[in-house]
Design an enzyme around this catalytic site. Structure first.
Site, PDB file in Angstrom:
ATOM      1  N   LYS A  44       1.261  -1.153  -0.305  1.00  0.00           N
ATOM      2  CA  LYS A  44       0.154  -0.582  -0.034  1.00  0.00           C
ATOM      3  C   LYS A  44       0.924   1.152   0.139  1.00  0.00           C
ATOM      4  CE  LYS A  44      -2.703  -1.028   3.147  1.00  0.00           C
ATOM      5  NZ  LYS A  44      -3.775  -0.434   4.490  1.00  0.00           N
ATOM      6  N   LYS A  46       2.649   2.278   2.140  1.00  0.00           N
ATOM      7  CA  LYS A  46       2.796   2.949   3.383  1.00  0.00           C
ATOM      8  C   LYS A  46       3.884   2.365   4.275  1.00  0.00           C
ATOM      9  CE  LYS A  46      -1.967   4.780   4.656  1.00  0.00           C
ATOM     10  NZ  LYS A  46      -3.348   4.258   5.789  1.00  0.00           N
TER      11      LYS A  46
HETATM   12  N1  C2G Z   1     -10.608   7.042   8.952  1.00  0.00           N
HETATM   13  C1  C2G Z   1     -11.415   8.435   9.216  1.00  0.00           C
HETATM   14  N2  C2G Z   1     -11.121   8.974   9.388  1.00  0.00           N
HETATM   15  C2  C2G Z   1      -9.956  10.501   9.198  1.00  0.00           C
HETATM   16  C3  C2G Z   1      -8.790   8.795   9.656  1.00  0.00           C
HETATM   17  C4  C2G Z   1      -9.615   7.737   8.320  1.00  0.00           C
HETATM   18  O1  C2G Z   1     -12.371   7.792   8.834  1.00  0.00           O
HETATM   19  N3  C2G Z   1      -9.741  10.836   9.273  1.00  0.00           N
HETATM   20  C5  C2G Z   1     -11.091   5.676   8.721  1.00  0.00           C
HETATM   21  C6  C2G Z   1     -10.159   5.435   7.009  1.00  0.00           C
HETATM   22  O2  C2G Z   1     -10.806   5.619   5.967  1.00  0.00           O
HETATM   23  C7  C2G Z   1     -10.161   4.177   7.007  1.00  0.00           C
HETATM   24  C8  C2G Z   1     -10.025   3.199   8.546  1.00  0.00           C
HETATM   25  O3  C2G Z   1     -10.027   4.896   9.197  1.00  0.00           O
HETATM   26  O4  C2G Z   1     -11.534   3.220   7.502  1.00  0.00           O
HETATM   27  C9  C2G Z   1      -8.015   3.102   8.162  1.00  0.00           C
HETATM   28  O5  C2G Z   1      -7.627   4.025   8.276  1.00  0.00           O
HETATM   29  P1  C2G Z   1      -5.936   3.351   7.741  1.00  0.00           P
HETATM   30  O6  C2G Z   1      -6.165   3.576   8.647  1.00  0.00           O
HETATM   31  O7  C2G Z   1      -5.980   5.022   6.911  1.00  0.00           O
HETATM   32  O8  C2G Z   1      -7.153   2.844   6.641  1.00  0.00           O
HETATM   33  P2  C2G Z   1      -6.286   2.966   5.118  1.00  0.00           P
HETATM   34  O9  C2G Z   1      -4.618   2.697   4.770  1.00  0.00           O
HETATM   35  O10 C2G Z   1      -6.926   3.472   4.242  1.00  0.00           O
HETATM   36  O11 C2G Z   1      -7.047   0.860   4.377  1.00  0.00           O
HETATM   37  O12 C2G Z   1      -8.079  -2.567   2.235  1.00  0.00           O
HETATM   38  C10 C2G Z   1      -8.390  -1.165   2.532  1.00  0.00           C
HETATM   39  C11 C2G Z   1      -7.066  -0.761   3.212  1.00  0.00           C
HETATM   40  O13 C2G Z   1      -6.685  -1.541   4.003  1.00  0.00           O
HETATM   41  C12 C2G Z   1      -7.443   0.406   3.662  1.00  0.00           C
END
Ligand code: C2G
Length: 131
Positions: A44, A46
């Site tokens: 990803k 990340k």
């Molecule tokens: N999130 C949120 N508000 C934020 C930051 C994050 O609602 N200010 C939500 C994201 O939309 C996501 C969840 O928190 O639903 C986890 O965020 P991340 O760890 O950044 O997830 P991500 O890297 O987008 O992984 O297969 C799907 C991926 O693994 C998603």
């Protein structure tokens, strides 16, 4: 029992993550979080600050989270939904539309992101404040 699942890295856990987990749990009775492994984070593009084990331990301490499973690849979601008898798939709406293929297997809900916070912003703000 209505089962909910969500996916993510959840690094440097913040109130945006917790808001998402709280609302996801409110949609059912049981919440599974598929937590991105360190290896999948590389896919990803990340780099999490905390290891998978530490991010898992933190998530498991949250009252809204009932189970944490590893997210190892993009293509595991249908398998997870079927195997875990999931009724509702939930993601923040930055993912709006990306997982609509799951509608053949469960309800798909995108929840509004919490504005003003992100792990990236935390890292950037800390860099600036310590410069
Ligand atoms: N999130 C949120 N508000 C934020 C930051 C994050 O609602 N200010 C939500 C994201 O939309 C996501 C969840 O928190 O639903 C986890 O965020 P991340 O760890 O950044 O997830 P991500 O890297 O987008 O992984 O297969 C799907 C991926 O693994 C998603």
């Amino acid at each position: 029992m209505k089962k909910v699942i969500t996916y993510g890295t959840f690094d440097l856990l913040h109130f945006g993550h917790v808001n998402l987990l709280q609302r996801a749990k409110e949609l059912g009775d049981h919440l599974t979080v598929a937590l991105s492994t360190d290896e999948f984070n590389l896919i990803k593009n990340k780099k999490a600050y905390h290891s998978f084990e530490n991010r898992k331990m933190i998530l498991e301490s949250i009252r809204y989270v009932d189970e944490v499973i590893p997210e190892k690849e993009w293509d595991q979601k249908i398998r997870n939904v079927i195997k875990n008898n999931i009724d509702i798939f939930v993601m923040g709406d930055d993912w709006e539309g990306h997982f609509d293929f799951l509608k053949d297997y469960c309800e798909v809900i995108y929840l509004p992101r919490t504005v003003g916070v992100s792990t990236t912003k935390i890292k950037r703000d800390l860099l600036v404040s310590n410069a």
